[in-house]
Design a protein around this motif. Structure first.
Motif, PDB file in Angstrom:
ATOM      1  N   SER A 185     123.729 -45.891   7.552  1.00 31.33           N
ATOM      2  CA  SER A 185     123.139 -45.656   6.394  1.00 31.33           C
ATOM      3  C   SER A 185     123.212 -43.967   6.453  1.00 31.33           C
ATOM      4  N   SER A 186     124.680 -43.149   6.153  1.00 38.55           N
ATOM      5  CA  SER A 186     124.730 -42.345   5.635  1.00 38.55           C
ATOM      6  C   SER A 186     125.801 -41.742   4.836  1.00 38.55           C
ATOM      7  N   VAL A 187     126.051 -40.951   4.494  1.00 33.39           N
ATOM      8  CA  VAL A 187     127.581 -40.081   3.918  1.00 33.39           C
ATOM      9  C   VAL A 187     128.403 -39.851   4.657  1.00 33.39           C
ATOM     10  N   SER A 188     127.804 -39.954   6.541  1.00 36.68           N
ATOM     11  CA  SER A 188     129.123 -38.815   7.411  1.00 36.68           C
ATOM     12  C   SER A 188     128.709 -39.311   8.830  1.00 36.68           C
ATOM     13  N   ASP A 189     129.395 -39.808   9.874  1.00 35.71           N
ATOM     14  CA  ASP A 189     128.676 -39.820  10.917  1.00 35.71           C
ATOM     15  C   ASP A 189     129.739 -38.871  11.979  1.00 35.71           C
ATOM     16  N   ASP A 190     129.035 -38.446  13.218  1.00 33.73           N
ATOM     17  CA  ASP A 190     129.589 -37.090  13.731  1.00 33.73           C
ATOM     18  C   ASP A 190     130.155 -37.832  14.691  1.00 33.73           C
ATOM     19  N   LYS A 228     131.563 -46.419  10.984  1.00 33.16           N
ATOM     20  CA  LYS A 228     131.859 -46.846   9.897  1.00 33.16           C
ATOM     21  C   LYS A 228     130.245 -46.077   8.824  1.00 33.16           C
ATOM     22  N   VAL A 229     130.433 -46.043   7.674  1.00 33.36           N
ATOM     23  CA  VAL A 229     128.926 -44.873   7.098  1.00 33.36           C
ATOM     24  C   VAL A 229     128.796 -46.038   5.602  1.00 33.36           C
ATOM     25  N   VAL A 230     128.088 -45.431   5.117  1.00 32.44           N
ATOM     26  CA  VAL A 230     128.035 -46.681   3.906  1.00 32.44           C
ATOM     27  C   VAL A 230     128.605 -45.943   2.967  1.00 32.44           C
ATOM     28  N   THR A 231     129.005 -44.837   2.487  1.00 33.63           N
ATOM     29  CA  THR A 231     129.616 -44.028   1.522  1.00 33.63           C
ATOM     30  C   THR A 231     131.552 -44.218   1.632  1.00 33.63           C
ATOM     31  N   ASP A 232     131.759 -45.343   2.613  1.00 31.11           N
ATOM     32  CA  ASP A 232     132.919 -45.840   3.026  1.00 31.11           C
ATOM     33  C   ASP A 232     133.344 -46.763   2.258  1.00 31.11           C
ATOM     34  N   PHE A 233     132.532 -46.877   1.277  1.00 31.18           N
ATOM     35  CA  PHE A 233     132.576 -48.512   0.067  1.00 31.18           C
ATOM     36  C   PHE A 233     133.358 -47.793  -0.922  1.00 31.18           C
ATOM     37  N   ILE A 275     128.097 -39.228  -3.658  1.00 28.08           N
ATOM     38  CA  ILE A 275     126.646 -40.725  -3.838  1.00 28.08           C
ATOM     39  C   ILE A 275     125.859 -40.182  -2.028  1.00 28.08           C
ATOM     40  N   PHE A 276     124.635 -40.855  -1.856  1.00 24.49           N
ATOM     41  CA  PHE A 276     123.982 -40.810  -0.740  1.00 24.49           C
ATOM     42  C   PHE A 276     122.728 -42.328  -1.113  1.00 24.49           C
ATOM     43  N   PRO A 277     122.555 -42.382  -0.304  1.00 26.67           N
ATOM     44  CA  PRO A 277     121.797 -44.081  -0.071  1.00 26.67           C
ATOM     45  C   PRO A 277     120.703 -43.287   0.022  1.00 26.67           C
ATOM     46  N   THR A 318     123.551 -43.428  -4.880  1.00 22.66           N
ATOM     47  CA  THR A 318     122.939 -42.457  -6.651  1.00 22.66           C
ATOM     48  C   THR A 318     123.321 -41.474  -6.463  1.00 22.66           C
ATOM     49  N   ASN A 319     123.536 -40.645  -7.292  1.00 21.59           N
ATOM     50  CA  ASN A 319     124.053 -38.408  -7.202  1.00 21.59           C
ATOM     51  C   ASN A 319     122.532 -38.836  -8.211  1.00 21.59           C
ATOM     52  N   ASP A 320     122.075 -39.328  -8.532  1.00 20.64           N
ATOM     53  CA  ASP A 320     120.463 -38.323  -8.331  1.00 20.64           C
ATOM     54  C   ASP A 320     119.515 -38.039  -8.060  1.00 20.64           C
ATOM     55  N   GLY A 321     119.471 -37.107  -7.634  1.00 24.88           N
ATOM     56  CA  GLY A 321     118.563 -36.781  -6.514  1.00 24.88           C
ATOM     57  C   GLY A 321     117.313 -37.219  -7.223  1.00 24.88           C
TER      58      GLY A 321
END
Length: 248
Positions: A73-78, A82-87, A95-97, A112-115
């Motif tokens: 559940s992240s926008v990237s992984d070191d 696979k991360v959720v934004t890959d979908f 966007i971010f979770p 969303t992208n709405d902080g």
């Protein structure tokens, strides 16, 4: 025209309150000039900078993802997992979770992208209900489930009262499927709650978030929230927060 602090919050830079602090501290510029007043409104054509960095103002988007197991559940992984934004590979918005689901947990996740919207839903006082279905090792007694319902002591403090419901029992395999409703969002909370009463979680899925469900979706599928759903979520969070404030 929108208030400056709302534009900053929506860009995901900070909460609205933190955005106000940044403005007062002289960290925000509009069209190259430092702004320190909170009443300032800006248009889409105005250039807004926070700490000398221009913010990109996108139209807000809101999605519901049926997160599969084995996804971060992240926008990237070191580690390259696979991360959720890959979908959302073809989406131009960043966007971010909203909150997170563990790597091994499947189910409903909002992005969303709405902080400002994300902060509203995640704030503990706004008590958004989240319903999980857990397959646990062993068959929990009524007494132990009552402990979860009253709130149970974990290493990071006592949990808020939860709702429990036993959906099925397999006496042969000595497992049970239990529905748990909470409104907090601590790290690995559901697993830790069951562990605290002596039952390891074998499988976990988030079935519901507020009034939203996974109906019609398969693991890995996505749908956009309707404007009405976004409005309902915002209203529910504000209503819960106001009730909490009055009680307090």
């Amino acid at each position: 025209m929108e208030r400056l602090q709302k534009v900053i919050a929506r860009a995901g830079i900070a909460s609205r309150r933190k955005a106000e602090e940044l403005i007062i501290a002289g960290k925000v510029k509009v069209n190259g000039k430092i702004v320190t007043e909170l009443g300032v409104k800006v248009s889409p054509s105005d250039r807004v900078e926070v700490n000398e960095i221009p913010i990109e103002r996108e139209e807000p988007v809101y999605f519901l993802l049926y997160k599969p197991r084995g996804v971060i559940s992240s926008v990237s992984d070191d580690k390259g997992r696979k991360v959720v934004t890959d979908f959302f590979a073809d989406l131009k918005e960043r966007i971010f979770p909203i909150g997170r689901l563990d790597y091994d947990t499947s189910g409903l996740l909002l992005l969303t992208n709405d902080g400002e919207f994300a902060n509203l839903l995640m704030h503990p006082k706004n008590e958004i209900e989240k319903v999980y279905v857990a397959k646990v090792k062993g068959i929990p007694s009524k007494e132990n489930l009552k402990k979860l319902e009253k709130g149970i002591q974990l290493e990071d403090g006592k949990t808020a009262p939860a709702k429990t419901k036993v959906l099925s029992i397999d006496k042969k395999k000595q497992t049970a499927i239990v529905e748990l409703t909470i409104h907090e969002g601590r790290n690995r909370q559901v697993r830790r709650m069951f562990s605290a009463i002596g039952h390891d979680v074998l499988k976990l899925k988030r079935e519901r978030y507020a009034f939203l469900t996974l109906n019609g979706l398969r693991a890995g599928e996505v749908r956009e929230l309707t404007p009405h759903e976004v409005k309902q979520l915002r209203a529910a969070a504000l209503e819960n927060g106001n009730k909490k404030s009055k009680k307090g």
